[in-house]
Enzyme design. Structure first.
Site, mmCIF file in Angstrom:
data_model
loop_
_atom_site.group_PDB
_atom_site.id
_atom_site.type_symbol
_atom_site.label_atom_id
_atom_site.label_comp_id
_atom_site.label_asym_id
_atom_site.label_seq_id
_atom_site.Cartn_x
_atom_site.Cartn_y
_atom_site.Cartn_z
ATOM 1 N N GLU A 152 -7.158 1.411 -12.921
ATOM 2 C CA GLU A 152 -6.664 2.633 -12.265
ATOM 3 C C GLU A 152 -5.395 3.140 -12.939
ATOM 4 O O GLU A 152 -5.270 4.338 -13.224
ATOM 5 C CB GLU A 152 -6.409 2.351 -10.783
ATOM 6 C CG GLU A 152 -7.672 2.169 -9.962
ATOM 7 C CD GLU A 152 -7.397 1.764 -8.523
ATOM 8 O OE1 GLU A 152 -8.263 2.020 -7.674
ATOM 9 O OE2 GLU A 152 -6.312 1.199 -8.257
ATOM 10 N N CYS A 169 0.826 -1.217 0.000
ATOM 11 C CA CYS A 169 0.000 0.000 0.000
ATOM 12 C C CYS A 169 0.851 1.254 0.000
ATOM 13 O O CYS A 169 0.651 2.152 -0.805
ATOM 14 C CB CYS A 169 -0.930 -0.006 1.209
ATOM 15 S SG CYS A 169 -1.866 1.525 1.397
ATOM 16 N N TYR A 179 -8.961 -3.850 -10.848
ATOM 17 C CA TYR A 179 -8.955 -2.431 -10.480
ATOM 18 C C TYR A 179 -7.560 -1.830 -10.626
ATOM 19 O O TYR A 179 -7.417 -0.656 -10.974
ATOM 20 C CB TYR A 179 -9.507 -2.228 -9.062
ATOM 21 C CG TYR A 179 -8.636 -2.744 -7.941
ATOM 22 C CD1 TYR A 179 -7.666 -1.947 -7.363
ATOM 23 C CD2 TYR A 179 -8.797 -4.035 -7.450
ATOM 24 C CE1 TYR A 179 -6.864 -2.405 -6.341
ATOM 25 C CE2 TYR A 179 -8.008 -4.510 -6.418
ATOM 26 C CZ TYR A 179 -7.044 -3.699 -5.872
ATOM 27 O OH TYR A 179 -6.246 -4.164 -4.841
ATOM 28 N N CYS A 185 -1.725 1.773 -2.866
ATOM 29 C CA CYS A 185 -2.701 2.841 -2.619
ATOM 30 C C CYS A 185 -2.116 4.247 -2.663
ATOM 31 O O CYS A 185 -2.686 5.142 -3.304
ATOM 32 C CB CYS A 185 -3.356 2.645 -1.256
ATOM 33 S SG CYS A 185 -3.784 0.952 -0.843
ATOM 34 N N HIS A 195 -26.695 20.742 -0.088
ATOM 35 C CA HIS A 195 -26.861 21.224 -1.459
ATOM 36 C C HIS A 195 -25.893 22.376 -1.739
ATOM 37 O O HIS A 195 -25.693 23.231 -0.889
ATOM 38 C CB HIS A 195 -28.306 21.696 -1.639
ATOM 39 C CG HIS A 195 -28.636 22.108 -3.035
ATOM 40 N ND1 HIS A 195 -28.763 21.198 -4.063
ATOM 41 C CD2 HIS A 195 -28.859 23.330 -3.575
ATOM 42 C CE1 HIS A 195 -29.055 21.843 -5.171
ATOM 43 N NE2 HIS A 195 -29.114 23.137 -4.901
ATOM 44 N N LYS A 232 -0.495 5.289 -6.120
ATOM 45 C CA LYS A 232 -1.609 5.260 -7.088
ATOM 46 C C LYS A 232 -2.512 6.470 -6.938
ATOM 47 O O LYS A 232 -2.871 7.137 -7.919
ATOM 48 C CB LYS A 232 -2.400 3.955 -6.870
ATOM 49 C CG LYS A 232 -3.670 3.784 -7.701
ATOM 50 C CD LYS A 232 -4.902 4.330 -7.018
ATOM 51 C CE LYS A 232 -5.207 3.709 -5.669
ATOM 52 N NZ LYS A 232 -5.684 2.355 -5.713
ATOM 53 N N GLU A 282 -25.746 14.342 -2.174
ATOM 54 C CA GLU A 282 -27.163 14.503 -1.874
ATOM 55 C C GLU A 282 -28.043 13.703 -2.837
ATOM 56 O O GLU A 282 -29.185 13.360 -2.509
ATOM 57 C CB GLU A 282 -27.564 15.974 -1.915
ATOM 58 C CG GLU A 282 -27.613 16.574 -3.309
ATOM 59 C CD GLU A 282 -28.178 17.990 -3.323
ATOM 60 O OE1 GLU A 282 -29.205 18.226 -2.644
ATOM 61 O OE2 GLU A 282 -27.589 18.851 -4.002
#
Length: 526
Positions: A229, A84, A225, A89, A501, A92, A506
């Site tokens: 990615e 990672c 993934y 992670c 908002h 990346k 939302e």
């Protein structure tokens, strides 16, 4: 202890405060067996192993961590912290963000910024910045272990028996160490196909983030993934990128969402070859890599339709990962493994415990567990607390949220639509969905066709079984909703919350159109 309490009663307020701090800093003496060198040895210095070791040391145990990185076929190695931190992670996400900045620059002019017509990206500057940050993390992990009085050995551990390992350094020096308990946290490394030129000329994600020269025209082989990615941010940085997929994209994820991810990548300029399998990689006199592949009709396993070939500057293999367990001599210790895959089989009573009572495993090496860094960290901490602090909480591997950092991010938690239907039956599943347009996309006229949300619910009580979000900052959005799903929230409870908002998040609580109704799911206003 009684003497300490008597002392505490006669101290003044300031002295009592200092006494409390002192007692927190004093580590309790180890109550483990002194017949061993350590109470706990953790094999693997990734996120899970580090978390477990530091937690155990904090509870007063004698702990050692062994970490050793085998060079990739291209010779890449890295420091303490695991996949990672070094090749996963962290780098990346940084490169993904770099590509998003490039897209933001392109739209900045329509927001009033005076931007040059042509902008140029420096791969060398990006890699330099990323690697500098990673080196600071490597150093930080070493300091953290020292602060917790954890012994760190840059050595490879192999079992001699259930309480003994042999630690071998890169120079070949061997040391025998014993421990009351062991935790295996060795993680995974990329797979390589049995194909001419794969190991000699191709790179993996282990190599990409420290690549010294720009990748140029790139072929990414895989549909995981990791593949998508990497292909996504390379396209965003301006490179000519082709993704070669043998079968479906993002296996294990919701397939409607996966196809929308692919559609968005194509709209950004990534070329996608489906039903294709590479056969050979040859290096040309020019330095370019000639790749030959077979194109199949009718899906995997069907007849070959034709052979194709092209030349690339870089070939990135991302066809999956395999656990780093085969050279640990686990059979000598009696640890049960899945012989075909190399994954460690956890016990039914306690998933992190192996078939040997004093040997545990956490993270990616465990069979049928989410291969995610936060999962390994949490499992490691909880395990240490159960072993050394009398705790009873176990890692819950259900409803773990995650995000795929493709150009349009995909965050999800819970069941895919396919899995929900398979488990509960189509008549018992209701799917709410919406296509929406992020406000920030409007002025620069960015493509929003794949911005999509769906909520998979039980039709009977509207309990949320799965939530899927495709759009900007998906990881930030899904984190909060992951809490709701983890707590068993219903759609009614979610829609009772007032939305913030204007945000993309939302739109999750505003969804009201079901797939079953056949109505248009496009959001048209506030």
């Amino acid at each position: 202890m009684a003497a300490s309490l008597r002392l505490f009663t006669v101290l003044g307020p300031a002295q009592k405060f200092q006494f409390r701090i002192f007692t927190k800093l004093v580590r309790p003496l180890s109550s483990g067996s002194n017949q061993y060198d350590y109470d706990l040895i953790v094999i693997g210095g990734g996120s899970g192993g580090l978390a477990c070791s530091k937690e155990a040391a904090q509870l007063g145990r004698r702990v050692a961590v062994l970490d050793y990185v085998d060079p990739s076929p291209q010779g890449t190695v890295w420091g303490l912290g695991g996949t990672c931190v070094n090749v996963g992670c962290i780098p990346k996400k940084l490169m993904h963000h770099a590509s998003l900045l490039g897209e933001a620059v392109k739209g900045a002019a329509k927001y009033g910024w005076d931007v040059p017509q042509e902008t140029k990206h420096s791969w060398e500057v990006l890699v330099g910045g990323v690697q500098n940050h990673l080196r600071s993390l490597n150093w930080g992990h070493r300091v953290a272990l020292k602060d917790k009085s954890v012994d760190y050995l840059n050595a490879y551990g192999t079992f001699v028996d259930a309480h003994t390992i042999k630690a071998t350094t890169r120079s070949g020096k061997e040391t025998i160490l014993t421990a009351d308990r062991f935790v295996i946290a060795t993680g995974m490394r990329p797979k390589y196909p049995q194909m001419e030129g794969a190991r000699e000329y191709a790179h993996s994600s282990d190599d990409l983030f420290s690549l010294q020269k720009p990748p140029g025209k790139t072929l990414v082989v895989g549909a995981s993934y990791v593949a998508l990615e990497c292909a996504g941010f390379l396209t965003g940085l301006g490179y000519d990128v082709t993704v070669m997929m043998r079968s479906i994209p993002l296996r294990g994820f919701d397939q409607q969402m996966a196809e929308l991810v692919i559609d968005n990548m194509v709209s950004h300029g990534t070329r996608v070859l489906r039903g294709c399998v590479p056969q050979q990689i040859l290096k040309q006199a020019s330095g370019e890599l000639a790749v030959t592949w077979q194109r199949q009709t009718g899906g995997p396993g069907s007849a070959v339709d034709a052979d194709d070939s092209d030349e690339f500057s870089t070939v990135l293999l991302a066809i999956g990962r395999e656990p780093c367990t085969k050279s640990l001599n686990l059979d000598v210790a009696g640890v049960k493994m899945n012989e075909s895959t190399g994954f460690i089989v956890g016990s039914e009573e306690e998933s992190e415990r192996t078939s040997v009572p004093n040997i545990y495993a956490i993270g990616d090496v465990l069979q049928d567990r989410p291969e995610l860094t936060p999962v390994a960290i949490k499992a490691g901490k909880l395990l240490a607390r159960r072993l050394y602090d009398g705790a009873t909480e176990h890692m819950d591997y259900v409803n773990v949220p995650t995000t795929v950092f493709t150009p349009l991010e995909y965050g999800c938690v819970g069941l895919s639509e396919e899995n929900a239907v398979q488990l509960h039956g189509e008549d018992n599943v209701e799917v709410y969905h919406a296509f929406y347009k992020p406000l920030e996309y409007i002025i620069p006229e960015r493509n929003h066709q794949q911005c999509y949300i769906k909520m998979v619910c039980s039709r009977q009580d509207e309990k949320i079984l799965g939530l899927h979000f495709l759009g900007p900052h998906a990881g930030e959005v899904i984190q909060g909703f992951g809490f709701a799903v983890k707590c068993g929230a219903t759609r009614g409870q979610l829609t009772s919350v007032v939305g913030i908002h204007p945000t993309c998040a939302e739109e999750v609580i505003k969804m009201h159109v079901t797939k079953r109704s056949g109505e248009d799911a496009t959001v048209t206003g506030c």
